[in-house]
Design an enzyme around this catalytic site. Structure first.
Site, PDB file in Angstrom:
ATOM      1  N   ASN A   8       0.860  -1.176   0.000  1.00 36.41           N
ATOM      2  CA  ASN A   8       0.000   0.000   0.000  1.00 36.41           C
ATOM      3  C   ASN A   8       0.900   1.231   0.000  1.00 36.41           C
ATOM      4  O   ASN A   8       1.536   1.532   0.999  1.00 36.41           O
ATOM      5  CB  ASN A   8      -0.891  -0.027   1.263  1.00 36.41           C
ATOM      6  CG  ASN A   8      -1.708   1.242   1.408  1.00 36.41           C
ATOM      7  OD1 ASN A   8      -1.765   2.076   0.496  1.00 36.41           O
ATOM      8  ND2 ASN A   8      -2.347   1.404   2.554  1.00 36.41           N
ATOM      9  N   TRP A   9       0.932   1.919  -1.111  1.00 38.29           N
ATOM     10  CA  TRP A   9       1.858   3.054  -1.241  1.00 38.29           C
ATOM     11  C   TRP A   9       1.297   4.337  -0.654  1.00 38.29           C
ATOM     12  O   TRP A   9       1.986   5.356  -0.624  1.00 38.29           O
ATOM     13  CB  TRP A   9       2.260   3.246  -2.711  1.00 38.29           C
ATOM     14  CG  TRP A   9       2.946   2.041  -3.278  1.00 38.29           C
ATOM     15  CD1 TRP A   9       3.341   0.928  -2.565  1.00 38.29           C
ATOM     16  CD2 TRP A   9       3.330   1.797  -4.623  1.00 38.29           C
ATOM     17  NE1 TRP A   9       3.929   0.016  -3.407  1.00 38.29           N
ATOM     18  CE2 TRP A   9       3.944   0.526  -4.674  1.00 38.29           C
ATOM     19  CE3 TRP A   9       3.203   2.540  -5.807  1.00 38.29           C
ATOM     20  CZ2 TRP A   9       4.437  -0.026  -5.854  1.00 38.29           C
ATOM     21  CZ3 TRP A   9       3.692   1.990  -6.984  1.00 38.29           C
ATOM     22  CH2 TRP A   9       4.299   0.718  -7.003  1.00 38.29           C
ATOM     23  N   HIS A  95      -9.316   1.282   5.449  1.00 33.61           N
ATOM     24  CA  HIS A  95      -8.005   1.474   6.066  1.00 33.61           C
ATOM     25  C   HIS A  95      -8.169   2.419   7.257  1.00 33.61           C
ATOM     26  O   HIS A  95      -8.977   3.342   7.216  1.00 33.61           O
ATOM     27  CB  HIS A  95      -7.023   2.050   5.040  1.00 33.61           C
ATOM     28  CG  HIS A  95      -5.606   1.994   5.516  1.00 33.61           C
ATOM     29  ND1 HIS A  95      -5.106   2.888   6.429  1.00 33.61           N
ATOM     30  CD2 HIS A  95      -4.601   1.120   5.248  1.00 33.61           C
ATOM     31  CE1 HIS A  95      -3.838   2.577   6.689  1.00 33.61           C
ATOM     32  NE2 HIS A  95      -3.514   1.510   5.982  1.00 33.61           N
ATOM     33  N   GLU A 167      -4.827  -4.704  10.814  1.00 34.55           N
ATOM     34  CA  GLU A 167      -3.789  -3.691  10.960  1.00 34.55           C
ATOM     35  C   GLU A 167      -4.000  -2.937  12.272  1.00 34.55           C
ATOM     36  O   GLU A 167      -4.783  -1.975  12.315  1.00 34.55           O
ATOM     37  CB  GLU A 167      -3.845  -2.697   9.792  1.00 34.55           C
ATOM     38  CG  GLU A 167      -3.629  -3.328   8.438  1.00 34.55           C
ATOM     39  CD  GLU A 167      -3.067  -2.333   7.435  1.00 34.55           C
ATOM     40  OE1 GLU A 167      -1.994  -2.609   6.908  1.00 34.55           O
ATOM     41  OE2 GLU A 167      -3.686  -1.269   7.217  1.00 34.55           O
ATOM     42  N   GLY A 173       3.054   2.456  10.648  1.00 38.71           N
ATOM     43  CA  GLY A 173       4.003   3.551  10.454  1.00 38.71           C
ATOM     44  C   GLY A 173       4.741   3.954  11.716  1.00 38.71           C
ATOM     45  O   GLY A 173       5.375   5.007  11.756  1.00 38.71           O
ATOM     46  N   GLY A 233       3.118  -1.140   4.185  1.00 35.47           N
ATOM     47  CA  GLY A 233       3.174   0.283   3.842  1.00 35.47           C
ATOM     48  C   GLY A 233       4.588   0.690   3.493  1.00 35.47           C
ATOM     49  O   GLY A 233       5.082   0.449   2.382  1.00 35.47           O
ATOM     50  N   GLY A 234       5.290   1.269   4.462  1.00 40.10           N
ATOM     51  CA  GLY A 234       6.626   1.835   4.252  1.00 40.10           C
ATOM     52  C   GLY A 234       7.587   0.934   3.496  1.00 40.10           C
ATOM     53  O   GLY A 234       8.252   1.374   2.554  1.00 40.10           O
TER      54      GLY A 234
HETATM   55  P1  13P Z   1       3.391   0.451   7.496  1.00 39.43           P
HETATM   56  O1  13P Z   1       3.889  -0.844   6.948  1.00 39.43           O
HETATM   57  O2  13P Z   1       4.108   1.647   6.971  1.00 39.43           O
HETATM   58  O3  13P Z   1       3.320   0.411   9.016  1.00 39.43           O
HETATM   59  O4  13P Z   1       1.867   0.628   6.991  1.00 39.43           O
HETATM   60  C1  13P Z   1       1.001  -0.422   7.125  1.00 39.43           C
HETATM   61  C2  13P Z   1      -0.252  -0.089   6.405  1.00 39.43           C
HETATM   62  O5  13P Z   1      -1.002   0.776   6.813  1.00 39.43           O
HETATM   63  C3  13P Z   1      -0.531  -0.806   5.168  1.00 39.43           C
HETATM   64  O6  13P Z   1      -1.832  -0.555   4.739  1.00 39.43           O
END
Ligand code: 13P
Length: 254
Positions: A8-9, A95, A167, A173, A233-234
């Site tokens: 997920n960018w 999300h 999540e 994050g 994410g990251g």
């Molecule tokens: P991170 O991997 O940056 O913690 O983000 C997770 C996320 O929200 C994926 O949808």
């Protein structure tokens, strides 16, 4: 069940970096193997190009959100039909960032899931508790409510077309990851909720973990019985890290 690695960018990348990132993943696609399903979710403006770039590979291109209505006067919004028309195969909904910053309710998220199912797009339904909810011990109840509130209306065959992503908000994050035990126990809880709709639902619906998942902690998480992969994410913004996560997923499902 195949292990899914979904990137997920969010509102990151620009045209050049998005295309470069897709291209790095596409270059390796032939090595992924049948046990891993890779999904990438670039921002809206880069979706059509990503679909083009991923043509002929097993990579599925996903959107990060959609509007629940079929069409109409909703300035700035994007419908499931529009996503379908450019070849998008999946779409993240609910999300925690949408819930937190855009006030999305479980009922609204359920509407979005319905719109996606109507167009043959796989919904990736996100759920998860906030830090205060975990600390007060309410995390199982919170996730139960989110699941029931958004997904309670769907039939068994509809549910079997959905991907769930757990999540925990406190892990997104932040660099804090759920421990393998915390992830497994919540995934088992989600599996139990799915089971109330039938054994085939709990067997067929993948449940992904998301929240600071990276190449260092992924092997432990993906090895859990009820963790079927990750929503990243990251780490999905760095080609080497994302590709490493895909390799780890391949070993987890082998
Ligand atoms: P991170 O991997 O940056 O913690 O983000 C997770 C996320 O929200 C994926 O949808």
């Amino acid at each position: 069940m195949r292990t899914i690695v979904a990137g997920n960018w969010k509102m990151n990348t620009d045209r050049a970096s998005a295309e470069a990132l897709v291209s790095s993943v596409v270059k390796e696609a032939a090595t992924f193997g049948n046990d891993v399903q890779v999904i990438i979710a670039p921002p809206f403006p880069f979706l059509a190009k990503a679909v083009e770039q991923c043509a002929g590979t097993s990579i599925v291109v996903a959107a990060q959100d959609c509007h629940q209505a079929e069409k109409g006067a909703y300035t700035g919004e994007v419908s499931a039909a529009m996503l379908k028309s450019i070849g998008v195969g999946a779409c993240i909904v609910g999300h925690s960032e949408r819930r937190q910053y855009f006030g999305e309710s479980d009922a609204l998220i359920g509407e979005k899931v319905a719109a996606l199912l109507a167009h043959g797009i796989t919904p990736i339904f996100c759920c998860g508790e906030r830090k205060d909810e975990r600390e007060s011990g309410a995390h199982f109840d919170v996730v139960t409510e989110q699941m029931k509130g958004a997904l309670g209306r769907f039939s068994k065959p509809e549910l079997e077309r959905i991907i769930i992503a757990y999540e925990p908000v406190w892990a997104i994050g932040t660099g804090l990851t759920a421990s393998t035990e915390q992830a497994q126990e919540m995934h088992a809880h989600i599996r139990m909720l799915l089971h109330t709709h039938g054994a085939s639902v709990s067997e067929n619906v993948p449940v992904l973990y998301g929240g600071s998942c990276n190449p260092t902690n992924a092997a432990g998480l993906f090895a859990q019985a009820d963790v079927n992969g990750g929503l990243i994410g990251g780490a999905s913004l760095v080609a080497e890290q994302f590709l490493e996560l895909i390799r780890i997923a391949g070993s987890a499902s082998a």
